[in-house]
Design a protein around this motif. Sequence first.
Motif, PDB file in Angstrom:
ATOM      1  N   THR A 184      24.859   4.095  32.468  1.00 22.30           N
ATOM      2  CA  THR A 184      24.304   4.633  31.224  1.00 22.30           C
ATOM      3  C   THR A 184      24.688   6.090  30.992  1.00 22.30           C
ATOM      4  OG1 THR A 184      22.256   4.897  29.957  1.00 22.30           O
ATOM      5  CG2 THR A 184      22.114   5.315  32.319  1.00 22.30           C
ATOM      6  N   ARG A 185      24.822   6.440  29.725  1.00 26.27           N
ATOM      7  CA  ARG A 185      25.036   7.804  29.232  1.00 26.27           C
ATOM      8  C   ARG A 185      26.305   8.449  29.793  1.00 26.27           C
ATOM      9  NH1 ARG A 185      19.575   8.345  30.822  1.00 26.27           N
ATOM     10  NH2 ARG A 185      20.224   9.923  32.335  1.00 26.27           N
ATOM     11  N   VAL A 216      24.349   0.703  29.046  1.00 20.01           N
ATOM     12  CA  VAL A 216      23.522   1.165  27.930  1.00 20.01           C
ATOM     13  C   VAL A 216      23.890   2.595  27.529  1.00 20.01           C
ATOM     14  CG1 VAL A 216      21.150   1.581  27.166  1.00 20.01           C
ATOM     15  CG2 VAL A 216      21.618  -0.274  28.773  1.00 20.01           C
ATOM     16  N   ALA A 217      24.050   2.815  26.231  1.00 18.91           N
ATOM     17  CA  ALA A 217      24.131   4.158  25.643  1.00 18.91           C
ATOM     18  C   ALA A 217      25.253   4.998  26.239  1.00 18.91           C
ATOM     19  CB  ALA A 217      22.788   4.878  25.778  1.00 18.91           C
ATOM     20  N   ASN A 218      26.398   4.381  26.470  1.00 23.43           N
ATOM     21  CA  ASN A 218      27.582   5.124  26.892  1.00 23.43           C
ATOM     22  C   ASN A 218      28.391   5.538  25.665  1.00 23.43           C
ATOM     23  OD1 ASN A 218      27.547   4.689  29.988  1.00 23.43           O
ATOM     24  ND2 ASN A 218      27.202   2.645  29.147  1.00 23.43           N
ATOM     25  N   ASP A 241      23.754  -0.375  22.679  1.00 26.93           N
ATOM     26  CA  ASP A 241      23.772   1.003  22.174  1.00 26.93           C
ATOM     27  C   ASP A 241      24.952   1.821  22.685  1.00 26.93           C
ATOM     28  OD1 ASP A 241      21.279   0.846  20.648  1.00 26.93           O
ATOM     29  OD2 ASP A 241      20.312   0.669  22.604  1.00 26.93           O
ATOM     30  N   ASN A 242      26.067   1.172  22.968  1.00 25.79           N
ATOM     31  CA  ASN A 242      27.275   1.907  23.329  1.00 25.79           C
ATOM     32  C   ASN A 242      28.017   2.324  22.061  1.00 25.79           C
ATOM     33  OD1 ASN A 242      27.295   1.541  26.405  1.00 25.79           O
ATOM     34  ND2 ASN A 242      26.969  -0.536  25.633  1.00 25.79           N
ATOM     35  N   ALA A 243      28.707   3.462  22.122  1.00 21.91           N
ATOM     36  CA  ALA A 243      29.286   4.043  20.912  1.00 21.91           C
ATOM     37  C   ALA A 243      30.411   3.203  20.326  1.00 21.91           C
ATOM     38  CB  ALA A 243      29.787   5.455  21.213  1.00 21.91           C
ATOM     39  N   ALA A 244      31.169   2.512  21.161  1.00 23.08           N
ATOM     40  CA  ALA A 244      32.276   1.670  20.693  1.00 23.08           C
ATOM     41  C   ALA A 244      31.937   0.203  20.974  1.00 23.08           C
ATOM     42  CB  ALA A 244      33.573   2.118  21.355  1.00 23.08           C
TER      43      ALA A 244
END
Length: 396
Positions: A184-185, A216-218, A241-244
């Motif tokens: 994540t992140r 999640v959320a990378n 919730d990943n950016a791509a």
Amino acid sequence: MLSGAVRLTGWRRTGGGWVVEGVLPEDYPLKGQCEDNKTKPCQRGEQLFADGKHLTRVMSLAELKPGTFYGDYRTNTVYVGDDPTGHVIEMSRTQTAIDKSAENVTVTGLTVERFASRPQAGALQVGPGWKVTANEVRWNHAVGIMVIEGDRAQLSRNTVTDNGQLGIGQYKSAGVRITANLVTRNNTDGFWIADWESGGIKSTRSSGEVSGNDIVANRGIGMWSDIAEYDRRITGNRIRDNAADGIRYEISYAGVIDQNVVERNGFGTGRGSGGSLWDGGGINVNTSTDVQVRGNLIKDNRNALSIQSRTRGDGPRGTYVLRNVLVEGNLVVMTDASSTLGVVENKRSPAQPGAITFRRNSYQVTGSQDRFAYGGKSLTWPEWQQKGFDQDSVTS
């Protein structure tokens, strides 16, 4: 705890900030694709932390402000925008925590943080037969855990978070199992979000299983299999919730993508990306052969499912071509008004008849109904079925 950082002392006030001298390494070759492809801040490995908080690199002294730092490699000086008095200021300096110099090594229960790993290299480098279990790998500049020529390695129950480029990487490694990790992140240091090894997990020229992970959320792709992957199984992951793209399977062979929850991915791309099916989706199958996408929940992504046929040359198992792709038994939810699903092709590589099969899927579509795409056109559900897709599927 293994830390690659050193404490910086001897600060003095200067102009609009504070400076320390003589702490940077000798200049070194730079590589890596950054979201900012002009000043390229992601290419430098040395990161600063103030009382454990990651500071943002700026690329000129004029940009310095609170919460940032500037490294001038020509004069070997480091500047910060906040008064360091009474605070612990650390700089990541060592590149690697553990290297892959032996086989069948077990790494467990460690915290690995603040290493100045170079782009595409890991703070923790994993070799053949390694077992990497229940570690926390965080705040390293490039890749957190990198499996390189590490056949049969196992990565399980690790927390891989806030690394500068990528959480987990795999290269030329067969039969690797990546299971039950929290990833994540990642991509905190500004690597290119849309198309350069940033985000959660990326594997190249490898095989094995990626299962039961929370990705999640990378700031990049959640799970990316790219270039000559074979016998790859991506199953039972929660990819949110990943950016791509949530999952991208690109110029590869023999992959199974099943029983994943793929939600709210694709809303954070920037440079070189847009909102079309060419830019991907919750799941993106790009010019690959013998791929099954089945039993997944694909919900509220920027685009649901993108099947792409491009001209990509030859690989070790034949020409990269879109062929024998099965999309079956998925629940696809498209709430966003611009979200779509379908097949896109370039003129030199049109998908051949029968190359793609959609069957027994269920669609929940909100808003306009022309949310399917084929042959360069947006299609309604009846028009999509007239093209031969989803004959036994349902929509609501």
